[in-house]
Scaffold this motif. Structure first.
Motif, short mmCIF file in Angstrom:
data_model
loop_
_atom_site.label_atom_id
_atom_site.label_comp_id
_atom_site.label_asym_id
_atom_site.label_seq_id
_atom_site.Cartn_x
_atom_site.Cartn_y
_atom_site.Cartn_z
N ASP A 1 3.92 11.24 5.32
CA ASP A 1 4.68 12.19 6.48
C ASP A 1 4.05 11.65 7.69
O ASP A 1 4.26 12.29 8.73
N ILE A 2 2.99 10.69 7.84
CA ILE A 2 2.44 10.25 9.06
C ILE A 2 3.23 9.17 9.67
O ILE A 2 3.23 7.89 9.12
N LEU A 3 3.48 8.96 11.10
CA LEU A 3 4.05 7.93 11.57
C LEU A 3 2.82 7.19 12.26
O LEU A 3 1.69 7.63 12.96
N LYS B 1 3.64 13.78 13.45
CA LYS B 1 1.97 13.54 13.11
C LYS B 1 2.01 12.03 13.21
O LYS B 1 3.13 11.20 12.61
N CYS B 2 0.91 11.39 13.95
CA CYS B 2 1.05 10.14 14.10
C CYS B 2 -0.41 9.56 14.04
O CYS B 2 -1.33 10.31 14.48
N ARG B 3 -0.59 8.30 13.89
CA ARG B 3 -1.92 7.70 14.01
C ARG B 3 -1.70 6.16 14.28
O ARG B 3 -0.84 5.65 14.26
N LYS C 1 0.80 -1.18 -0.05
CA LYS C 1 0.14 0.03 -0.12
C LYS C 1 0.84 1.13 -0.04
O LYS C 1 0.44 2.46 0.12
N GLY C 2 2.27 1.34 0.00
CA GLY C 2 3.07 2.23 -0.04
C GLY C 2 3.74 2.88 1.26
O GLY C 2 4.29 3.82 1.35
N TYR C 3 3.56 2.21 2.25
CA TYR C 3 3.95 2.34 3.42
C TYR C 3 5.53 1.88 3.68
O TYR C 3 5.76 1.04 3.01
N LYS C 4 6.33 2.67 4.36
CA LYS C 4 7.59 2.30 4.71
C LYS C 4 7.63 1.72 5.82
O LYS C 4 7.13 2.18 7.17
N ILE C 5 8.05 0.67 6.20
CA ILE C 5 8.25 0.02 7.52
C ILE C 5 9.16 0.45 8.26
O ILE C 5 10.49 0.25 7.85
N ILE C 6 9.03 0.85 9.68
CA ILE C 6 10.18 1.38 10.23
C ILE C 6 10.76 0.22 11.32
O ILE C 6 11.97 -0.06 11.56
#
Length: 116
Positions: free
Chosen positions: A45-47, A92-94, A21-26
């Motif tokens: 730009d959302i964690l 910014k996070c959710r 889905k385009g997320y970068k895994i941290i």
């Protein structure tokens, strides 16, 4: 999304789904003295702090039913400690949830922003 995946943990399945889905895994299975977060990822730009729940069948209920208020409170506490450690309290996070149902044929549901 349905997938045929054998021998992988729920967190790996969820991470692969998020990558698609385009997320970068941290991080996966992040632990601190407060508790654990299954997946931490970046959505632009959302964690995003992700709780992953899985069940082979609905016999014991839907996977999402396991995310109760106590679990949500603990997620907030772990995330807060994580952000404090990195000096990113202004980030910014959710909080999202991923439910995985099935053993061979998987049903994956992604709930964005479980606090809203």
């Amino acid at each position: 999304m349905k997938a045929q995946i054998y021998g992988k943990s729920s967190e790996i399945i969820a991470s692969n789904y998020l990558k698609e889905k385009g997320y970068k895994i941290i991080a996966t299975n992040y632990k601190n003295k407060v508790g654990e977060i299954d997946v931490i990822a970046l959505d632009k730009d959302i964690l995003v702090f992700v709780e992953v729940k899985s069940r082979e069948t609905r016999r014991f209920g839907d996977p999402l039913e396991a995310i109760d208020e106590q679990k949500m409170f603990k997620l907030k506490c772990v995330a807060s400690a994580y952000l404090k450690k990195l000096h990113r309290l202004d980030a910014k996070c959710r909080f999202d949830a991923i439910a995985i149902l099935g053993k061979e044929e998987l049903e994956i549901r992604h709930i964005v922003d479980i606090f809203n």
